[in-house]
Design a protein around this motif. Structure first.
Motif, PDB file in Angstrom:
ATOM      1  N   LEU A  17      44.236  68.176  65.860  1.00 36.38           N
ATOM      2  CA  LEU A  17      44.673  67.828  64.855  1.00 36.38           C
ATOM      3  C   LEU A  17      46.106  68.012  64.777  1.00 36.38           C
ATOM      4  O   LEU A  17      46.725  66.981  64.184  1.00 36.38           O
ATOM      5  CB  LEU A  17      44.121  68.639  63.653  1.00 36.38           C
ATOM      6  CG  LEU A  17      44.608  68.558  62.083  1.00 36.38           C
ATOM      7  CD1 LEU A  17      44.294  67.315  61.756  1.00 36.38           C
ATOM      8  CD2 LEU A  17      44.262  69.724  61.299  1.00 36.38           C
ATOM      9  N   ALA A  18      46.986  68.925  65.433  1.00 35.85           N
ATOM     10  CA  ALA A  18      48.176  68.969  65.544  1.00 35.85           C
ATOM     11  C   ALA A  18      48.779  67.943  66.168  1.00 35.85           C
ATOM     12  O   ALA A  18      49.884  67.076  65.813  1.00 35.85           O
ATOM     13  CB  ALA A  18      48.616  70.228  66.180  1.00 35.85           C
ATOM     14  N   VAL A  19      48.079  67.168  67.441  1.00 34.24           N
ATOM     15  CA  VAL A  19      48.491  66.101  68.080  1.00 34.24           C
ATOM     16  C   VAL A  19      48.568  64.922  67.317  1.00 34.24           C
ATOM     17  O   VAL A  19      49.462  64.108  67.121  1.00 34.24           O
ATOM     18  CB  VAL A  19      47.852  65.985  69.421  1.00 34.24           C
ATOM     19  CG1 VAL A  19      48.005  64.718  70.059  1.00 34.24           C
ATOM     20  CG2 VAL A  19      48.111  67.107  70.234  1.00 34.24           C
ATOM     21  N   GLY A  20      47.489  64.772  66.463  1.00 33.06           N
ATOM     22  CA  GLY A  20      47.203  63.788  65.451  1.00 33.06           C
ATOM     23  C   GLY A  20      48.350  63.743  64.703  1.00 33.06           C
ATOM     24  O   GLY A  20      48.786  62.412  64.114  1.00 33.06           O
ATOM     25  N   VAL A  21      48.715  64.659  63.902  1.00 38.17           N
ATOM     26  CA  VAL A  21      49.639  64.789  62.845  1.00 38.17           C
ATOM     27  C   VAL A  21      51.023  64.323  63.531  1.00 38.17           C
ATOM     28  O   VAL A  21      51.775  63.270  62.990  1.00 38.17           O
ATOM     29  CB  VAL A  21      49.832  66.084  62.106  1.00 38.17           C
ATOM     30  CG1 VAL A  21      50.914  66.138  61.454  1.00 38.17           C
ATOM     31  CG2 VAL A  21      48.650  66.433  61.422  1.00 38.17           C
ATOM     32  N   VAL A  22      51.326  64.816  64.646  1.00 39.38           N
ATOM     33  CA  VAL A  22      52.745  64.501  65.263  1.00 39.38           C
ATOM     34  C   VAL A  22      52.436  63.084  65.411  1.00 39.38           C
ATOM     35  O   VAL A  22      53.639  62.128  65.221  1.00 39.38           O
ATOM     36  CB  VAL A  22      52.861  65.173  66.462  1.00 39.38           C
ATOM     37  CG1 VAL A  22      54.133  64.813  67.249  1.00 39.38           C
ATOM     38  CG2 VAL A  22      53.142  66.576  66.196  1.00 39.38           C
ATOM     39  N   MET A  23      51.509  62.376  66.216  1.00 41.11           N
ATOM     40  CA  MET A  23      51.273  61.045  66.660  1.00 41.11           C
ATOM     41  C   MET A  23      51.480  60.151  65.291  1.00 41.11           C
ATOM     42  O   MET A  23      52.028  59.253  65.399  1.00 41.11           O
ATOM     43  CB  MET A  23      50.167  60.815  67.573  1.00 41.11           C
ATOM     44  CG  MET A  23      50.070  61.584  68.787  1.00 41.11           C
ATOM     45  SD  MET A  23      51.399  60.682  69.973  1.00 41.11           S
ATOM     46  CE  MET A  23      50.993  59.159  70.212  1.00 41.11           C
ATOM     47  N   GLY A  24      50.894  60.705  64.380  1.00 42.21           N
ATOM     48  CA  GLY A  24      50.738  59.903  63.144  1.00 42.21           C
ATOM     49  C   GLY A  24      52.131  59.761  62.374  1.00 42.21           C
ATOM     50  O   GLY A  24      52.645  58.787  61.951  1.00 42.21           O
TER      51      GLY A  24
END
Length: 138
Positions: A17-24
């Protein structure tokens, strides 16, 4: 207490989720730049006015600044179109290409007399009862 927190933070879902938020967030910056720096000036070249924020309607001394809403709506449509055409469509094509299934070997053939579907190893047609030649197996 800290052990439970450590397990929670290092769980796969939280890290993903953290990686997804940063990538988003990074991707949002790219899409916003495409809209602001490429598409909006292109529309301004066609329409002649890149900014609608000055458009307002005054009713009994109250200003209705609907130009900002028009800017936001156009920005949303441009961002949605950019995401669809530059991300969703290419990803769908890549996924479709990756999931292409190999052709399935046939299990039936057509009877030469009545053209009905029969098993490959059949020696007689179940529909017209004609005698069939079975090819020799290799």
């Amino acid at each position: 207490m800290l052990k439970g927190f450590k397990e929670f933070v290092l769980r796969g879902n939280v890290v993903d989720l953290a990686v997804g938020v940063v990538m988003g967030a990074a991707f949002g910056t790219v899409v916003t730049s495409i809209v602001k720096d490429l598409l909006t000036p292109f529309i301004a070249a066609i329409v002649g006015k890149p900014d609608f924020s000055a458009i307002a309607l005054e009713i009994r001394g109250s200003k209705l600044m609907f130009g900002n809403f028009v800017n936001a709506a156009i920005s949303f449509l441009l961002i949605a179109a950019s995401v669809y055409f530059f991300v969703v469509m290419p990803m769908n094509a890549i996924i479709k290409r990756a999931r292409k299934e190999p052709p399935v070997d046939p299990t039936t053939k057509k009877c030469p007399e009545c053209l009905s579907e029969i098993p490959l190893d059949a020696r007689r047609c179940a529909h017209c009862t004609s005698q069939l030649t079975v090819p020799a197996k290799a």
